[in-house]
Design a protein around this motif. Sequence first.
Motif, PDB file in Angstrom:
ATOM      1  N   LYS A 127      34.074  35.926  36.881  1.00 14.22           N
ATOM      2  CA  LYS A 127      33.456  35.769  38.199  1.00 14.22           C
ATOM      3  C   LYS A 127      34.461  35.223  39.216  1.00 14.22           C
ATOM      4  O   LYS A 127      34.547  35.673  40.348  1.00 14.22           O
ATOM      5  CB  LYS A 127      32.296  34.775  38.071  1.00 14.22           C
ATOM      6  CG  LYS A 127      30.956  35.377  38.459  1.00 14.22           C
ATOM      7  CD  LYS A 127      29.854  34.408  38.220  1.00 14.22           C
ATOM      8  CE  LYS A 127      29.140  34.075  39.526  1.00 14.22           C
ATOM      9  NZ  LYS A 127      28.248  32.948  39.397  1.00 14.22           N
ATOM     10  N   ARG A 128      35.222  34.264  38.743  1.00 13.90           N
ATOM     11  CA  ARG A 128      36.194  33.642  39.650  1.00 13.90           C
ATOM     12  C   ARG A 128      37.322  34.612  39.983  1.00 13.90           C
ATOM     13  O   ARG A 128      37.801  34.658  41.113  1.00 13.90           O
ATOM     14  CB  ARG A 128      36.767  32.387  39.002  1.00 13.90           C
ATOM     15  CG  ARG A 128      35.720  31.300  38.840  1.00 13.90           C
ATOM     16  CD  ARG A 128      36.272  30.194  37.998  1.00 13.90           C
ATOM     17  NE  ARG A 128      35.359  29.073  37.923  1.00 13.90           N
ATOM     18  CZ  ARG A 128      35.723  27.866  37.534  1.00 13.90           C
ATOM     19  NH1 ARG A 128      36.960  27.639  37.176  1.00 13.90           N
ATOM     20  NH2 ARG A 128      34.856  26.895  37.491  1.00 13.90           N
ATOM     21  N   ARG A 129      37.748  35.370  38.960  1.00 12.82           N
ATOM     22  CA  ARG A 129      38.792  36.365  39.238  1.00 12.82           C
ATOM     23  C   ARG A 129      38.318  37.334  40.319  1.00 12.82           C
ATOM     24  O   ARG A 129      39.035  37.618  41.287  1.00 12.82           O
ATOM     25  CB  ARG A 129      39.133  37.154  37.971  1.00 12.82           C
ATOM     26  CG  ARG A 129      40.141  38.261  38.284  1.00 12.82           C
ATOM     27  CD  ARG A 129      40.181  39.347  37.246  1.00 12.82           C
ATOM     28  NE  ARG A 129      38.918  40.040  37.071  1.00 12.82           N
ATOM     29  CZ  ARG A 129      38.765  41.124  36.327  1.00 12.82           C
ATOM     30  NH1 ARG A 129      39.800  41.612  35.672  1.00 12.82           N
ATOM     31  NH2 ARG A 129      37.595  41.708  36.194  1.00 12.82           N
ATOM     32  N   ASP A 130      37.081  37.811  40.159  1.00 17.29           N
ATOM     33  CA  ASP A 130      36.584  38.800  41.109  1.00 17.29           C
ATOM     34  C   ASP A 130      36.497  38.225  42.523  1.00 17.29           C
ATOM     35  O   ASP A 130      36.819  38.885  43.496  1.00 17.29           O
ATOM     36  CB  ASP A 130      35.230  39.346  40.639  1.00 17.29           C
ATOM     37  CG  ASP A 130      35.388  40.188  39.379  1.00 17.29           C
ATOM     38  OD1 ASP A 130      36.544  40.566  39.061  1.00 17.29           O
ATOM     39  OD2 ASP A 130      34.388  40.456  38.690  1.00 17.29           O
ATOM     40  N   LEU A 131      36.078  36.963  42.602  1.00 17.07           N
ATOM     41  CA  LEU A 131      35.998  36.307  43.906  1.00 17.07           C
ATOM     42  C   LEU A 131      37.380  36.188  44.542  1.00 17.07           C
ATOM     43  O   LEU A 131      37.583  36.504  45.721  1.00 17.07           O
ATOM     44  CB  LEU A 131      35.372  34.911  43.729  1.00 17.07           C
ATOM     45  CG  LEU A 131      35.294  34.051  44.965  1.00 17.07           C
ATOM     46  CD1 LEU A 131      34.298  34.626  45.962  1.00 17.07           C
ATOM     47  CD2 LEU A 131      34.906  32.617  44.611  1.00 17.07           C
ATOM     48  N   MET A 132      38.329  35.745  43.746  1.00 17.23           N
ATOM     49  CA  MET A 132      39.704  35.541  44.240  1.00 17.23           C
ATOM     50  C   MET A 132      40.322  36.856  44.714  1.00 17.23           C
ATOM     51  O   MET A 132      40.904  36.949  45.794  1.00 17.23           O
ATOM     52  CB  MET A 132      40.532  34.950  43.096  1.00 17.23           C
ATOM     53  CG  MET A 132      42.013  34.942  43.317  1.00 17.23           C
ATOM     54  SD  MET A 132      42.490  33.548  44.319  1.00 17.23           S
ATOM     55  CE  MET A 132      43.118  32.450  43.084  1.00 17.23           C
TER      56      MET A 132
ATOM     57  N   LYS B 128      38.830  39.587  45.608  1.00 17.82           N
ATOM     58  CA  LYS B 128      38.124  40.109  46.780  1.00 17.82           C
ATOM     59  C   LYS B 128      38.602  39.375  48.046  1.00 17.82           C
ATOM     60  O   LYS B 128      38.863  39.993  49.079  1.00 17.82           O
ATOM     61  CB  LYS B 128      36.619  39.910  46.576  1.00 17.82           C
ATOM     62  CG  LYS B 128      35.761  40.584  47.591  1.00 17.82           C
ATOM     63  CD  LYS B 128      34.317  40.692  47.090  1.00 17.82           C
ATOM     64  CE  LYS B 128      33.395  41.160  48.189  1.00 17.82           C
ATOM     65  NZ  LYS B 128      33.131  40.139  49.208  1.00 17.82           N
ATOM     66  N   ALA B 129      38.742  38.056  47.936  1.00 20.16           N
ATOM     67  CA  ALA B 129      39.162  37.273  49.104  1.00 20.16           C
ATOM     68  C   ALA B 129      40.595  37.628  49.505  1.00 20.16           C
ATOM     69  O   ALA B 129      40.908  37.742  50.691  1.00 20.16           O
ATOM     70  CB  ALA B 129      39.041  35.787  48.803  1.00 20.16           C
TER      71      ALA B 129
ATOM     72  N   SER C  67      37.297  29.945  47.674  1.00 19.71           N
ATOM     73  CA  SER C  67      37.041  30.501  49.009  1.00 19.71           C
ATOM     74  C   SER C  67      37.757  29.690  50.087  1.00 19.71           C
ATOM     75  O   SER C  67      38.406  30.245  50.972  1.00 19.71           O
ATOM     76  CB  SER C  67      35.534  30.506  49.300  1.00 19.71           C
ATOM     77  OG  SER C  67      34.895  31.295  48.345  1.00 19.71           O
TER      78      SER C  67
ATOM     79  N   GLU D 287      34.234  27.928  42.685  1.00 19.33           N
ATOM     80  CA  GLU D 287      34.145  29.047  43.631  1.00 19.33           C
ATOM     81  C   GLU D 287      34.331  28.576  45.071  1.00 19.33           C
ATOM     82  O   GLU D 287      34.964  29.245  45.885  1.00 19.33           O
ATOM     83  CB  GLU D 287      32.833  29.798  43.417  1.00 19.33           C
ATOM     84  CG  GLU D 287      32.899  30.553  42.095  1.00 19.33           C
ATOM     85  CD  GLU D 287      31.583  31.133  41.603  1.00 19.33           C
ATOM     86  OE1 GLU D 287      30.767  31.523  42.448  1.00 19.33           O
ATOM     87  OE2 GLU D 287      31.406  31.203  40.373  1.00 19.33           O
ATOM     88  N   GLU D 288      33.807  27.381  45.392  1.00 15.87           N
ATOM     89  CA  GLU D 288      33.958  26.850  46.756  1.00 15.87           C
ATOM     90  C   GLU D 288      35.444  26.633  47.054  1.00 15.87           C
ATOM     91  O   GLU D 288      35.931  26.942  48.137  1.00 15.87           O
ATOM     92  CB  GLU D 288      33.235  25.498  46.939  1.00 15.87           C
ATOM     93  CG  GLU D 288      31.741  25.512  46.675  1.00 15.87           C
ATOM     94  CD  GLU D 288      31.407  25.579  45.194  1.00 15.87           C
ATOM     95  OE1 GLU D 288      31.881  24.710  44.448  1.00 15.87           O
ATOM     96  OE2 GLU D 288      30.701  26.517  44.782  1.00 15.87           O
TER      97      GLU D 288
ATOM     98  N   TYR E 298      43.079  30.920  39.342  1.00 20.06           N
ATOM     99  CA  TYR E 298      41.680  30.923  39.809  1.00 20.06           C
ATOM    100  C   TYR E 298      40.781  30.081  38.910  1.00 20.06           C
ATOM    101  O   TYR E 298      39.570  30.255  38.889  1.00 20.06           O
ATOM    102  CB  TYR E 298      41.130  32.340  40.004  1.00 20.06           C
ATOM    103  CG  TYR E 298      41.356  33.325  38.888  1.00 20.06           C
ATOM    104  CD1 TYR E 298      42.407  34.223  38.947  1.00 20.06           C
ATOM    105  CD2 TYR E 298      40.497  33.382  37.792  1.00 20.06           C
ATOM    106  CE1 TYR E 298      42.614  35.160  37.938  1.00 20.06           C
ATOM    107  CE2 TYR E 298      40.697  34.308  36.781  1.00 20.06           C
ATOM    108  CZ  TYR E 298      41.758  35.187  36.856  1.00 20.06           C
ATOM    109  OH  TYR E 298      41.966  36.103  35.852  1.00 20.06           O
TER     110      TYR E 298
END
Length: 393
Positions: free
Chosen positions: A298-303, A305-306, A380, A376-377, A372
């Motif tokens: 989940k964190r990889r995907d967030l990173m 994407k950002a 971001s 999550e906060e 990562y």
Amino acid sequence: MSFFKASSLVRSFEESQTLLLSARAKKLAAEGRSIINFGGGELDFNTPSEIIDRAYEAAKKGQTKYTAVSGLPSLRKAIARRISEDYGVGAHEEEILASCGGKQAIYHFLQAVVEPGDEVIILAPYWVSFPEMVKMVGGKPIIVRAKGERITPEEVAAVVSDRTKVLILNSPSNPSGTVLTEDEIKGFMESIASKAAWILSDDTYYRLVYAPARFISPLQIDSDWRKRVCVIGSSSKSYAMTGWRLGWAFGPKELILAMTKLQSQVTSSPASPSQAAAEAALLEFDGVAEDFRTRLIKRRDLMVKALKDIPKVSYLKPDGAFYVFANISGHFAGGSAGPSVTSFCSQLLEEHGVCVIPGVAFGDERFIRLSYSLSEEHISEGIRRIRHALLPK
Ligand code: PLP
């Protein structure tokens, strides 16, 4: 004037840049600054309390003394069992050395096989310590760089010589998260097959691989290579146990005996309570590695994407470990991208409170490494600050 004069050994290699910058980030945070630390080489999760309890119980019962240099038989059996199950090869206790982290096992491996002037092939980008450890044992690091996106077997074959003693593979990779494919590993094996050369397979992150990528070991490709492969493993990244300092090597008995001889004069056994913790992790709480892996996706995907939203930043999506290696050199004009990216990292920490590691530490000065393993906060907010530093309004 100081009486101390550093020996030629100390002068022959560099200090770990990743540890230096992370230390600076921790100092600033301790002083009260708001710091987002993408620099760490460890999971932010704590060691599961059940594992800590096992170490405490063992210590209370007297497991506080030196053990056999190579580790307690019960721990070595547990490591052998995990390797047998995960790699599908029958591993035995006498083929295992438990060390103070995988790092110590890698160093003893190099000490055990490298003669002065021997060449050790390292694929860039590489973990910071590989070239420096090779220099420390008198070897010559031979760095291979990809002309395209990934290093090909032909590029490795082009640097193989009669002095080639070791090829280091690290899949998933620190810093890029790249997971080697079966064909790539086969090709690399073929490139050194005719030489009396070892493979050091640093599998520190092998439990943290994201589907559809799949971890594969040279041992699974050709079991005849058991005589010339040394596998490195660790409790550090799979079970959030970096501070316990417990890793291992798996290799031919004679190699393990030589490495044990070296360890006997350097540290003796790894810490005995840590051995109890690692044994419990391997035998009873192995599911935590899977749990960490799921949370990291989940964190990889967030990173990813950002980062994608920042112009002129490129990277290969990582398939394992917990790092993104991103090329930001497009933001620095002219041919001097190297120093610019590196000095940007210091500026980013001092002025924007974000720690990333300059790619120069991993053999590519156009890049930065971001971990990562953060909430999550924080991911971001950290990427927002990087974007602001790269593209000030
Ligand atoms: N190998 C790689 C690629 C690493 O990234 C690390 C740690 O960062 C290690 C080995 C050593 O880990 P440890 O000594 O904690 O087992």
